[in-house]
Each structure stands twice: as C-alpha cells, then as structure tokens.
Design a protein around this motif. Sequence first.
Motif, PDB file in Angstrom:
ATOM      1  N   GLN A   6       0.833  -1.201   0.000  1.00  0.00           N
ATOM      2  CA  GLN A   6       0.000   0.000   0.000  1.00  0.00           C
ATOM      3  C   GLN A   6       0.870   1.253   0.000  1.00  0.00           C
ATOM      4  O   GLN A   6       0.569   2.239  -0.678  1.00  0.00           O
ATOM      5  N   PHE A   7       1.959   1.220   0.766  1.00  0.00           N
ATOM      6  CA  PHE A   7       2.863   2.367   0.808  1.00  0.00           C
ATOM      7  C   PHE A   7       3.479   2.619  -0.568  1.00  0.00           C
ATOM      8  O   PHE A   7       3.547   3.753  -1.047  1.00  0.00           O
ATOM      9  N   LEU A   8       3.958   1.550  -1.219  1.00  0.00           N
ATOM     10  CA  LEU A   8       4.570   1.701  -2.539  1.00  0.00           C
ATOM     11  C   LEU A   8       3.556   2.192  -3.574  1.00  0.00           C
ATOM     12  O   LEU A   8       3.900   2.943  -4.492  1.00  0.00           O
ATOM     13  N   THR A   9       2.296   1.778  -3.424  1.00  0.00           N
ATOM     14  CA  THR A   9       1.248   2.232  -4.346  1.00  0.00           C
ATOM     15  C   THR A   9       1.016   3.732  -4.201  1.00  0.00           C
ATOM     16  O   THR A   9       0.964   4.472  -5.192  1.00  0.00           O
ATOM     17  N   VAL A  10       0.891   4.188  -2.959  1.00  0.00           N
ATOM     18  CA  VAL A  10       0.707   5.627  -2.711  1.00  0.00           C
ATOM     19  C   VAL A  10       1.915   6.410  -3.224  1.00  0.00           C
ATOM     20  O   VAL A  10       1.771   7.465  -3.860  1.00  0.00           O
ATOM     21  N   LEU A  11       3.106   5.897  -2.953  1.00  0.00           N
ATOM     22  CA  LEU A  11       4.333   6.553  -3.413  1.00  0.00           C
ATOM     23  C   LEU A  11       4.355   6.652  -4.932  1.00  0.00           C
ATOM     24  O   LEU A  11       4.707   7.696  -5.508  1.00  0.00           O
ATOM     25  N   ALA A  12       3.978   5.569  -5.605  1.00  0.00           N
ATOM     26  CA  ALA A  12       3.966   5.561  -7.071  1.00  0.00           C
ATOM     27  C   ALA A  12       2.999   6.609  -7.618  1.00  0.00           C
ATOM     28  O   ALA A  12       3.351   7.396  -8.512  1.00  0.00           O
ATOM     29  N   PHE A  13       1.787   6.644  -7.083  1.00  0.00           N
ATOM     30  CA  PHE A  13       0.797   7.614  -7.566  1.00  0.00           C
ATOM     31  C   PHE A  13       1.270   9.049  -7.317  1.00  0.00           C
ATOM     32  O   PHE A  13       1.041   9.945  -8.126  1.00  0.00           O
ATOM     33  N   LYS A  14       1.928   9.277  -6.183  1.00  0.00           N
ATOM     34  CA  LYS A  14       2.458  10.608  -5.878  1.00  0.00           C
ATOM     35  C   LYS A  14       3.502  11.007  -6.920  1.00  0.00           C
ATOM     36  O   LYS A  14       3.502  12.140  -7.433  1.00  0.00           O
ATOM     37  N   ILE A  15       4.402  10.074  -7.254  1.00  0.00           N
ATOM     38  CA  ILE A  15       5.455  10.366  -8.241  1.00  0.00           C
ATOM     39  C   ILE A  15       4.843  10.602  -9.621  1.00  0.00           C
ATOM     40  O   ILE A  15       5.208  11.548 -10.329  1.00  0.00           O
ATOM     41  N   PHE A  16       3.889   9.746 -10.016  1.00  0.00           N
ATOM     42  CA  PHE A  16       3.260   9.903 -11.337  1.00  0.00           C
ATOM     43  C   PHE A  16       2.577  11.262 -11.451  1.00  0.00           C
ATOM     44  O   PHE A  16       2.641  11.933 -12.480  1.00  0.00           O
ATOM     45  N   SER A  17       1.912  11.668 -10.370  1.00  0.00           N
ATOM     46  CA  SER A  17       1.218  12.951 -10.372  1.00  0.00           C
ATOM     47  C   SER A  17       2.209  14.100 -10.441  1.00  0.00           C
ATOM     48  O   SER A  17       2.031  15.050 -11.216  1.00  0.00           O
ATOM     49  N   SER A  18       3.261  14.031  -9.652  1.00  0.00           N
ATOM     50  CA  SER A  18       4.248  15.109  -9.614  1.00  0.00           C
ATOM     51  C   SER A  18       4.982  15.252 -10.945  1.00  0.00           C
ATOM     52  O   SER A  18       5.282  16.365 -11.392  1.00  0.00           O
ATOM     53  N   GLU A  19       5.264  14.116 -11.575  1.00  0.00           N
ATOM     54  CA  GLU A  19       6.001  14.125 -12.842  1.00  0.00           C
ATOM     55  C   GLU A  19       5.104  14.326 -14.055  1.00  0.00           C
ATOM     56  O   GLU A  19       5.584  14.422 -15.182  1.00  0.00           O
ATOM     57  N   GLU A  20       3.785  14.370 -13.830  1.00  0.00           N
ATOM     58  CA  GLU A  20       2.809  14.584 -14.910  1.00  0.00           C
ATOM     59  C   GLU A  20       3.018  13.602 -16.059  1.00  0.00           C
ATOM     60  O   GLU A  20       3.184  13.976 -17.222  1.00  0.00           O
ATOM     61  N   VAL A  21       3.018  12.307 -15.717  1.00  0.00           N
ATOM     62  CA  VAL A  21       3.229  11.280 -16.738  1.00  0.00           C
ATOM     63  C   VAL A  21       2.091  11.287 -17.752  1.00  0.00           C
ATOM     64  O   VAL A  21       0.956  11.670 -17.441  1.00  0.00           O
ATOM     65  N   ASP A  22       2.399  10.887 -18.965  1.00  0.00           N
ATOM     66  CA  ASP A  22       1.386  10.824 -20.024  1.00  0.00           C
ATOM     67  C   ASP A  22       0.478   9.607 -19.866  1.00  0.00           C
ATOM     68  O   ASP A  22      -0.720   9.675 -20.129  1.00  0.00           O
ATOM     69  N   VAL A  23       1.077   8.499 -19.483  1.00  0.00           N
ATOM     70  CA  VAL A  23       0.289   7.270 -19.311  1.00  0.00           C
ATOM     71  C   VAL A  23       0.949   6.413 -18.245  1.00  0.00           C
ATOM     72  O   VAL A  23       2.177   6.310 -18.205  1.00  0.00           O
ATOM     73  N   ALA A  24       0.147   5.849 -17.379  1.00  0.00           N
ATOM     74  CA  ALA A  24       0.658   4.944 -16.341  1.00  0.00           C
ATOM     75  C   ALA A  24       0.042   3.572 -16.546  1.00  0.00           C
ATOM     76  O   ALA A  24      -1.168   3.453 -16.729  1.00  0.00           O
ATOM     77  N   ILE A  25       0.885   2.559 -16.544  1.00  0.00           N
ATOM     78  CA  ILE A  25       0.422   1.186 -16.648  1.00  0.00           C
ATOM     79  C   ILE A  25       0.453   0.606 -15.238  1.00  0.00           C
ATOM     80  O   ILE A  25       1.524   0.424 -14.664  1.00  0.00           O
ATOM     81  N   ILE A  26      -0.704   0.336 -14.674  1.00  0.00           N
ATOM     82  CA  ILE A  26      -0.811  -0.079 -13.280  1.00  0.00           C
ATOM     83  C   ILE A  26      -1.133  -1.572 -13.208  1.00  0.00           C
ATOM     84  O   ILE A  26      -2.158  -2.015 -13.720  1.00  0.00           O
ATOM     85  N   GLU A  27      -0.242  -2.338 -12.586  1.00  0.00           N
ATOM     86  CA  GLU A  27      -0.515  -3.759 -12.368  1.00  0.00           C
ATOM     87  C   GLU A  27      -0.967  -3.964 -10.931  1.00  0.00           C
ATOM     88  O   GLU A  27      -0.355  -3.427  -9.997  1.00  0.00           O
ATOM     89  N   VAL A  28      -2.015  -4.742 -10.744  1.00  0.00           N
ATOM     90  CA  VAL A  28      -2.507  -5.003  -9.396  1.00  0.00           C
ATOM     91  C   VAL A  28      -1.473  -5.802  -8.610  1.00  0.00           C
ATOM     92  O   VAL A  28      -0.632  -6.495  -9.180  1.00  0.00           O
ATOM     93  N   GLY A  29      -1.536  -5.686  -7.299  1.00  0.00           N
ATOM     94  CA  GLY A  29      -0.629  -6.461  -6.461  1.00  0.00           C
ATOM     95  C   GLY A  29      -1.156  -7.858  -6.242  1.00  0.00           C
ATOM     96  O   GLY A  29      -0.465  -8.848  -6.431  1.00  0.00           O
ATOM     97  N   MET A  30      -2.418  -7.956  -5.854  1.00  0.00           N
ATOM     98  CA  MET A  30      -3.039  -9.254  -5.606  1.00  0.00           C
ATOM     99  C   MET A  30      -4.537  -9.122  -5.849  1.00  0.00           C
ATOM    100  O   MET A  30      -5.194  -8.260  -5.280  1.00  0.00           O
ATOM    101  N   GLY A  31      -5.043  -9.977  -6.701  1.00  0.00           N
ATOM    102  CA  GLY A  31      -6.485  -9.939  -6.948  1.00  0.00           C
ATOM    103  C   GLY A  31      -6.869  -8.827  -7.883  1.00  0.00           C
ATOM    104  O   GLY A  31      -6.660  -8.885  -9.074  1.00  0.00           O
ATOM    105  N   GLY A  32      -7.423  -7.757  -7.331  1.00  0.00           N
ATOM    106  CA  GLY A  32      -7.890  -6.648  -8.145  1.00  0.00           C
ATOM    107  C   GLY A  32      -9.050  -5.944  -7.472  1.00  0.00           C
ATOM    108  O   GLY A  32      -9.045  -4.735  -7.263  1.00  0.00           O
TER     109      GLY A  32
END
Length: 426
Positions: A6-32
């Motif tokens: 959960q921490f790494l997920t929040v960190l990733a979204f924070k970085i993607f938002s700050s860097e204004e990425v064009d597209v993010a490919i998100i893989e689930v951790g477990m299940g969905g």
Amino acid sequence: MPPLFQFLTVLAFKIFSSEEVDVAIIEVGMGGLNDSTNVIKDPVVCGISPLGMDHIETLGDTLGLIASHKAGIFKPQVPAFTVPQLSEAMEVLEERANGLMAPLEVAKPLDCKKLNGIKLSLSGDHQFTNAGLAVSLCKCWLQRTGNWGKQFQQVSLEEEILPEAFLRGLSTARLSGRAQIVHDSSLDMSGVNISSSGDLIFYLDGAHSPESMEACARWYSTAVKENNNNSSFSPSCSKFLTMEGVWGNGRANHENNESNKIFKQILLFNCMDVRDPQILLPTLVNTCASSGTYFSKAIFVPSISKYSKVTSASSAVPLDNPPKDLTWQFNLQRVWEKIIHGKDVSNKSLHMKIPESFPSRKFIHEDVSRCNPTDGHFACSVVVSSLPLTIKWLRDSVKENSSLRIQVLVTGSLHLVGDVLKLLRR
C-alpha cells in the motif's frame, strides 16, 4: 506506516502525479477487486492476463473465485481485454463485464508473422500470449486518447502490420527475474584465467504457481539446449518418479563440438510456505523431463529478503547469517527426494545431518547411486543455510574445473530471484 505494498502504491501515484506522466500502466498487487491499486475509478482500458491458481489463501481455491477478484478492475463502459482463458474463468469475466456494460474482447496470441522478422525479447512461448494482450491494450489507449492518428497516420488500426514503435517495444522489452539468463562474470573480476575455469550460468524465473512453473520449465529446457548447441542428448522418460537411472550423476557428454564438457543442471529453490511444493516441484521436474532435461542436484536455501522490508542495492549482505529454523527447507528437500526415489523420506533422515552453510566439494560430482536417505546421506539434494555462500560454492566449483558447465535454475520465489541477482551484481 501502512503495509509495504500500500505504501509503494501511494508513493507511485504521488510520483506519477508530480512528474505529470502521459500514461501509467498499473498492475494489481493481488487480486484486483480489493487491491490498493483499484482506487482508479476511470481507467482508459483494463486488461487481464492468463489466470491460474495463485494466491489461493486470499483469492479463493477455485479459478472462478480468482477470476471474480481479477474482474474487480473492470469499470462501467470501460473497454476491457483478456486472453484465452479456461471456461470456468472466462464465464466469470464475461458475466462481470456484461453487468458493467464494459465491452470485453479476447486478444489473440501475437502471430509471429506480424513481427516482420524480429524476435520477442522476452523468452518463452507464453510471451506471445502476453504480447497479444499488450498490443491490444496499447492500440486501445492510443485510439481512445486520440493519439493513434497523431503517431501513426499511415497505419490503420485494422491493419495486420504492427507500427515500427510497437516492434521496437516488443524486441527490446526487459523484465528482470522472469526468464532471465545471467552469465556469471565474477571470474573476469577475480583474476582467474578464464580458459582455466568452467562456465557458470544462472537461469532466473520467479515462477511460484503451477501454471508459471510449467512455463518456467519449458523455457529452461529450451534455453539450456540452445546454450549447449542443440545437443542431441535427450533420454526418454515421461514420468518423474524413481528417476535415479535417468539422472545418473548429471554428467552428459553431448555429441557436439563441446563433447569434453561436463554439463550440470542444478536447481536452486525456495518458495513461500503458503505455496504447495508437492504441486510446484513435480510440475517442474515432470515438465523438464518431458523435454529431456534432468537436474543433477537440487539446493534448498532460505531467501534473504522479506516481504515486509525493502533494502537498497548498496546495503550490505552478510556472507553467513543462517536462520534459526530451516524446517521449511527440509520439507522442500523431503518432497524432492520423494520425486527422485519414488518413496517418502523420513524427517528423521533429513535432520540427521546439520544443514551446511557450504556444500561439500564432492557434492557436485557425487553420483546419485550413492544416495542413501535412510542413512542420512543425500547425493541428490542439500539444504544450505546461506545463499551467499551457496553462490560462492558454485563459483569455486567452476574455477576448479575448466570442463564444467553449471546451469543453475533459480525459481520458486521472486524474493529468492531478487536476492540472487543482487549477489551476482556485487
């Protein structure tokens, strides 16, 4: 602190938002369905790769239950893609998609004819299935965001030919720890004359489910044969029980231009205790055997990394830090010995010998016929308490014998694969 993922997920979204990425490919951790990545309410497109019996302790013990969790990423009226699935899973995916009015399409495995002569950079036949899904997802994203026309004005979406950018991606993609081959370079840096040393090659794949273990075995069998110049050595044996006669001492004098080489296929294995080694190990051995590949030795070690901890690449790794309890590794060895000898090996036999922090010098050459588990003597397998010292032992073995080629399959756990990669890069 929240749990690690959960921490790494929040960190990733924070970085993607700050860097204004064009597209993010998100893989689930477990299940969905209940996954921490599933906070995205309006994705552009969703995809579900091949489903199997994994994380059953959390997702359920049937393919239908697992598929219901996976289908939790589907969103109302958002296009979704999957690959050919078993009917039990496909029915669940279709039902969930229909309920959300989400168009669901089955992406066909990529036809190699569309690759214009190039090769997929990721090894294994199963990667054509994954590539087909990746192409469908990328096409859909480009179309829905209005980028297809901007990027590929001369190419129709319906055309069979893939754009050059797609071919470049498919031919250069990398995924550490999945069907990865590493030729050990420690000999170059140690000052040892390369011509006086053998070969040490690591084949790394983090397979930890029955389906992925089967794919791993097929890939490994193909890869070692290619590495050994398509040797003609392939004993016929379709069963994995009582294989002493087939395995011998693991020495195969191949009829090729390297006939003086002694080939040793060695398994370096660990898995988490939520996995079932009585399914994973026979699947691995049986699939390899059907392709004529046989392990001369198996080494069972604990991983260094833990699920709840992240270490940097520069952090120190102690050479010898044996855990207090190796019961699980002895259990893995017991399953292995039953595969080889066709009968149960008592826990008493396994514990008659204190686990070694370093395998003996003779272990790698010892003939399986000398294996006598009832007396506590194992020539087929060993439990070792230290992964770093296991790597050192493998390196020392090839340094001492120029005719030796050791091909080590590291599998069963992504933690183990990551630890080995970390050690090899030091």
